[in-house]
Design a protein around this motif. Structure first.
Motif, short mmCIF file in Angstrom:
data_model
loop_
_atom_site.label_atom_id
_atom_site.label_comp_id
_atom_site.label_asym_id
_atom_site.label_seq_id
_atom_site.Cartn_x
_atom_site.Cartn_y
_atom_site.Cartn_z
N MET A 1 0.84 -1.29 0.02
CA MET A 1 -0.10 0.03 0.08
C MET A 1 0.63 1.43 -0.01
O MET A 1 0.44 2.30 0.47
N THR A 2 2.07 1.00 -0.50
CA THR A 2 3.02 2.20 -0.51
C THR A 2 3.17 2.99 0.97
O THR A 2 2.92 4.27 0.68
N CYS A 3 3.01 2.53 2.04
CA CYS A 3 3.23 2.99 3.18
C CYS A 3 4.34 3.78 3.59
O CYS A 3 4.36 4.62 4.31
N GLY A 4 5.41 2.95 3.22
CA GLY A 4 6.85 3.33 3.62
C GLY A 4 7.50 2.97 4.59
O GLY A 4 8.71 3.23 4.88
N CYS B 1 6.91 -4.80 7.40
CA CYS B 1 5.81 -4.70 6.67
C CYS B 1 4.58 -4.94 7.06
O CYS B 1 4.20 -6.16 7.45
N PRO B 2 3.69 -3.89 7.21
CA PRO B 2 2.37 -4.45 7.66
C PRO B 2 1.61 -5.42 6.96
O PRO B 2 0.44 -5.95 7.45
N LYS B 3 1.85 -5.56 5.62
CA LYS B 3 0.94 -6.25 4.76
C LYS B 3 1.61 -7.66 4.41
O LYS B 3 1.19 -8.36 3.55
N GLU B 4 2.83 -7.88 5.20
CA GLU B 4 3.19 -9.06 4.97
C GLU B 4 3.81 -9.39 3.33
O GLU B 4 3.73 -10.57 3.06
N VAL B 5 4.31 -8.37 2.86
CA VAL B 5 4.82 -8.50 1.37
C VAL B 5 5.96 -9.34 1.37
O VAL B 5 6.68 -9.00 2.44
N PRO B 6 6.10 -10.28 0.75
CA PRO B 6 7.42 -11.33 0.71
C PRO B 6 8.50 -10.47 0.25
O PRO B 6 9.12 -10.78 -0.93
S1 SF4 Z 1 6.17 -3.41 1.10
FE1 SF4 Z 1 4.99 -3.29 2.76
S2 SF4 Z 1 6.24 -1.79 4.00
FE2 SF4 Z 1 6.63 -1.59 2.04
S3 SF4 Z 1 5.45 0.08 1.20
FE3 SF4 Z 1 4.50 -1.86 0.76
S4 SF4 Z 1 3.24 -2.47 2.41
FE4 SF4 Z 1 4.44 -0.85 3.06
#
Ligand code: SF4
Ligand code: SF4
Ligand code: FES
Length: 263
Positions: A168-171, A234-239
């Motif tokens: 989610m492009t949270c950073g 990463c809050p979305k557990e993106v691997p």
């Molecule tokens: S990979 Fe995860 S932490 Fe990084 S921007 Fe995307 S959601 Fe946020």
């Protein structure tokens, strides 16, 4: 009023302390304001900020301007409300006060450090979106007419792409990455993850070479030091580390092919 509905002195007086790092704009000196906020169970951090914004009087009794923060979806989907909450980067919409308030009864809120501050807790994440443009984070289509059914994807590929698509492009990953700094060009783990997302797509892979060219440039994948902080926050557990390894292999093959064929 009956005794049962009369608030006890302790529930009337129970407050917690909030420290907010304030800054007028990028380049101005930051300072801190402290507020005492009445406690209620199940507050999320945005609700705490709303309480303060409704009555922006510091613990010392000084009237100040309401704090500024950014939020949109309020359900951990847009990433806009990301900030540093008691030392950890996370979303202020989905973080509950009860989960983060420590024994010192204090909540400390700071803006992310890897992006320019717009004001107070709001930062400018444009560099992340620029990175997505750079890697062509989209599926190129040939016109707007119907192209019929798309190519088939294996269940394994769908599963991997779904996990990558949760970004989610949270950073958060960029905040945690020691290689991503304000004064360098590292593209960062989020964009590497999105490179894999679109390179695995049967139509998206038409632009795979362009994406891998970006990965070969200064600021590309070789700037990753493999510290693996990104994947932990990463809050979305993106691997992310899996994506970094995968894109690293794709980049090597692409570089060798380019060396021999010139394209
Ligand atoms: S990979 Fe995860 S932490 Fe990084 S921007 Fe995307 S959601 Fe946020
Ligand atoms: S593995 Fe480490 S250096 Fe590489 S992107 Fe993640 S946090 Fe940054
Ligand atoms: S407001 Fe969208 S993630 Fe928090």
């Amino acid at each position: 009023m009956t005794a049962a509905t009369t608030p006890t002195p302790s529930s009337k007086q129970k407050t917690f302390r909030v420290r907010i790092k304030r800054q007028e704009s990028q380049g101005t000196d930051p300072h801190w304001h402290t507020f005492d906020v009445p406690y209620r169970p199940n507050l999320n951090i945005i609700s705490v900020l709303q309480e303060i914004a409704a009555r922006p009087v510091t613990a010392a009794g000084e009237q100040v301007r309401p704090p500024v923060w950014e939020a949109n979806c309020l359900e951990e989907v847009c990433g806009a409300c990301t900030m540093i909450i008691n030392g950890h980067v996370r979303q202020s919409c989905s973080t509950l006060l009860d989960d983060v308030l420590g024994d010192d009864n204090t909540l400390t809120l700071e803006p992310m450090t890897k992006f320019p501050v717009v004001r107070d807790l709001a930062v400018d994440r444009q560099r992340m979106f620029n990175a997505l443009k750079k890697i062509k984070a989209w599926v190129p289509i040939d016109g707007t007419h119907s192209l019929g059914a798309g190519p088939m994807e294996s269940p394994e590929q769908q599963e991997m792409r779904y996990a990558l698509s949760r970004c989610m492009t949270c950073g958060c990953c960029l905040e945690a990455c020691p290689q991503y700094t304000k004064d360098n060009d590292f593209i960062g783990p989020a964009a590497i993850g999105q490179t894999l997302l679109f390179n695995l797509h049967e139509t998206g892979k038409k632009a795979a070479g362009d994406r891998l060219n970006v990965m070969m440039e200064p600021g590309g994948i070789t700037d990753c030091g493999n510290a693996q902080n990104c994947v932990k926050v990463c809050p979305k557990e993106v691997p992310l580390t899996e994506a970094i390894a995968h894109v690293g292999r794709q980049t090597t093959v692409h570089a060798v092919k380019k060396f021999f064929t010139g394209k």
